[in-house]
Design a protein around this motif. Structure first.
Motif: not given
Length: 319
Positions: A139-155
């Motif tokens: 499930k690629p998601n490499v074009q940016g965007g998405g949920d900033p909160g989800e990215r923060a939790f990943f970090d």
């Protein structure tokens, strides 16, 4: 006079074109595979070793070598050393897929290797079943965007489990750039473990202790943030000085996500990125160069590192 004006206009257009080209070129990464951290760069005391062992058993050398050979044939500009770093980060991504219910893919470089693994359909299915228990879907998601909160939790999760190397920062993009969702922090602060496990995590024999650790860590950091706020409303932290263990630095992220969500980056970047070296050759050994983003250079954004930088790549750069 008219000829001079035309010449200046042409020169101006050429300069603009060159600037556009150089902005698209990523900084050269001085990568050597011997600098890759052992044990996937796992942070100590995280109970992650059984899951790493399961991953390694599910990935036979024959399969990995086939992927490497095909990938290098298809991507002549990628060195063997860089491919080893990409595989290293992909393995860490696979670990996260066994811990979290949702793990978006944020790296085009890492995703390319994952896609290459899929070309060996039978081997990939066998790997998925051994490691994941069922097909691990791409499930690629490499074009940016998405949920900033989800990215923060990943970090946040990534930094609790793994060292952040210069290559991690380069390929996944800047860490801690987005604030955690305050509502999510509140849940971790007050909800019981079973609620949090059911909502955010995958629970298996290998992941259960890891999940307990992560829940405890975020509960602790949310309470620590409250105590810091009582002493100093704007917070006072020690800057991260080098790549490696960011597990405590993530407290900065938690604090400013809670108390300064709308001003998060304005407040947090002063501590998350130390001042960049003025040296044209890159970073000195004592300086942490955080951001690879040109727009943040004034706040400490230099992703390059010198051959003497002990913080580079988890084990020092090789010349």
């Amino acid at each position: 006079m008219e000829t001079v004006v035309i010449f200046i206009l042409i020169l101006f257009v050429v300069v603009l074109a060159l600037v556009g080209i150089f902005r698209k070129i990523k900084p050269t990464k001085n990568l050597k595979k011997e600098n890759i951290p052992e044990n996937l760069g796992a942070i100590e005391n995280t109970s992650i070793q059984p899951l790493i062992a399961k991953l390694e058993l599910a990935l036979p050398d024959e399969y990995i070598n086939q992927v490497k050979q095909r990938f290098l044939q298809q991507n002549a500009k990628v060195s063997e050393d860089e491919l080893e770093w990409r595989i290293f980060e992909l393995k860490r991504f696979f670990i996260l897929t066994r811990v979290l219910k949702t793990v978006p893919m944020y790296s085009e470089e890492v995703d390319d290797v994952w896609h290459e693994m899929l070309m060996f359909t039978q081997a990939y299915q066998t790997f998925s079943e051994k490691f994941n228990g069922s097909m691990l879907h791409h499930k690629p998601n490499v074009q940016g965007g998405g949920d900033p909160g989800e990215r923060a939790f990943f970090d946040w999760v990534f930094s609790q489990l793994f060292e952040v190397t210069t290559y991690s920062w380069s390929t996944w993009g800047d860490f801690f750039k987005n604030p955690l969702n305050p509502a999510q922090i509140t849940e971790f602060k007050y909800k019981d473990k079973e609620y949090l496990k059911n909502k955010y995590f995958k629970i298996t024999e290998e992941s259960n202790q890891i999940v307990d650790y992560l829940i405890t860590r975020l509960k602790e950091q949310s309470h620590q943030a409250d105590e810091i706020h009582k002493r100093n409303e704007k917070g006072a932290f020690t800057k991260q000085q080098q790549y490696g263990d960011f597990s405590n630095t993530s407290l900065i992220m938690v604090f400013y996500s809670i108390y300064y969500y709308d001003q998060y980056w304005l407040m947090a970047k002063a501590y998350l990125y130390s001042s960049a070296s003025n040296s044209s050759s890159g970073c000195t050994s004592a300086v942490f160069c955080g951001s690879a983003t040109s727009s943040d250079k004034n706040s400490g954004g230099d992703s390059s590192c010198s051959s003497g930088d002990a913080s580079c790549g988890g084990g020092g750069c090789s010349s």
